[in-house]
Design a protein around this motif. Structure first.
Motif, PDB file in Angstrom:
ATOM      1  N   ASP A 261       0.849  -1.203   0.035  1.00  0.00           N
ATOM      2  CA  ASP A 261      -0.115  -0.141   0.062  1.00  0.00           C
ATOM      3  C   ASP A 261       0.839   1.096   0.005  1.00  0.00           C
TER       4      ASP A 261
ATOM      5  N   MET B  28       1.912   2.279  -3.460  1.00  0.00           N
ATOM      6  CA  MET B  28       0.887   2.962  -4.207  1.00  0.00           C
ATOM      7  C   MET B  28       0.444   4.205  -3.925  1.00  0.00           C
ATOM      8  N   LYS B  29       0.184   4.809  -2.659  1.00  0.00           N
ATOM      9  CA  LYS B  29      -0.407   5.766  -2.266  1.00  0.00           C
ATOM     10  C   LYS B  29       0.315   7.013  -2.953  1.00  0.00           C
TER      11      LYS B  29
ATOM     12  N   TRP C 280      -3.886  -3.151  -8.021  1.00  0.00           N
ATOM     13  CA  TRP C 280      -4.357  -1.812  -7.179  1.00  0.00           C
ATOM     14  C   TRP C 280      -5.533  -0.855  -7.937  1.00  0.00           C
TER      15      TRP C 280
ATOM     16  N   THR D 259      -7.179   0.272  -2.531  1.00  0.00           N
ATOM     17  CA  THR D 259      -6.767  -1.243  -2.014  1.00  0.00           C
ATOM     18  C   THR D 259      -6.486  -2.075  -3.306  1.00  0.00           C
ATOM     19  N   TRP D 260      -5.832  -3.220  -2.570  1.00  0.00           N
ATOM     20  CA  TRP D 260      -5.467  -4.431  -3.234  1.00  0.00           C
ATOM     21  C   TRP D 260      -6.518  -5.430  -3.544  1.00  0.00           C
TER      22      TRP D 260
END
Length: 209
Positions: A36, A39-40, A164, A168-169
């Motif tokens: 996470d 990605m964020k 993603w 979320t995943w």
């Protein structure tokens, strides 16, 4: 495109790919390029990106409910509550569980007392967590059964693909099992050469119990 990244280089790569017009759903990362936290920072540019997930992914299971009830509800949590269930949180949670279960296994053999490093190693090398035990621990559905031995320190060779969605995943594949017919001979050859060069006597697992 395979992303073999770590830390900040993951989000930076994804943002540069978006700027260049490269589709993120054509990118797939190794397991340490799929958290996470990777990605964020990339924002919307990360949507569609895929990564390998090993035993665990993100999401909450029975063990998380217990943590929220018995730890965070009593204001004893040391981390941010919103991070519970994120991929890195789950990775740490599984690691902690495996360590505790290894010690528990060792104490079954050597007694409920402080253990030596060798005794804990024995416990870890004799882990056998089946579906019933994982359910008892609250990890049912979070990971697959795992069995470790002297000759097999991996215990599992399965993985899935996650994608993603911007927040979320999500799991988008079934389980894959690694094909080690190519890598095994290489590992054995290099290990044997290293042992010879360093004058190390390899362990004979057939003589251990």
């Amino acid at each position: 495109m395979l992303l073999w990244g770590w830390g900040a280089m993951n989000s930076a790569t994804i943002k540069h790919a978006a700027a260049a017009g490269y589709p993120r759903d054509r990118m797939i990362g190794v397991w340490w390029s799929g958290a996470d936290a990777d990605m964020k920072p990339a924002g919307d540019a990360a949507v569609g990106y895929k990564a390998l997930m090993l035993q665990h992914g993100s999401g909450k299971f029975a063990v998380h409910a217990a943590i929220e009830r018995y730890v965070y509800a009593k204001r004893n949590g040391s981390g941010e509550a919103e991070e519970i269930g994120e991929l890195l949180y789950n990775r740490g949670l599984i690691g902690a569980m495996l360590g505790v279960e290894g010690i528990r296994k060792a104490q079954e053999k050597f007694g409920r007392k402080p253990l030596t490093g060798e005794q804990v190693r024995w416990g870890l090398e004799n882990l056998n967590l089946g579906e019933a035990r994982l359910k008892e621990l609250g990890f049912d559905g979070m990971m697959r059964p795992i069995k470790v031995s002297c000759a097999d320190h991996e215990g599992a060779r399965t993985a899935r693909i996650q994608q993603w969605n911007g927040k979320t995943w999500g799991v988008i594949s079934d389980w894959y099992t690694a094909d080690e017919t190519i890598t095994d001979p290489i590992v054995k050859e290099v290990s044997a050469r290293y042992a010879t060069e360093r004058k190390i006597t390899p362990r004979d697992c057939s003589k251990e119990n």
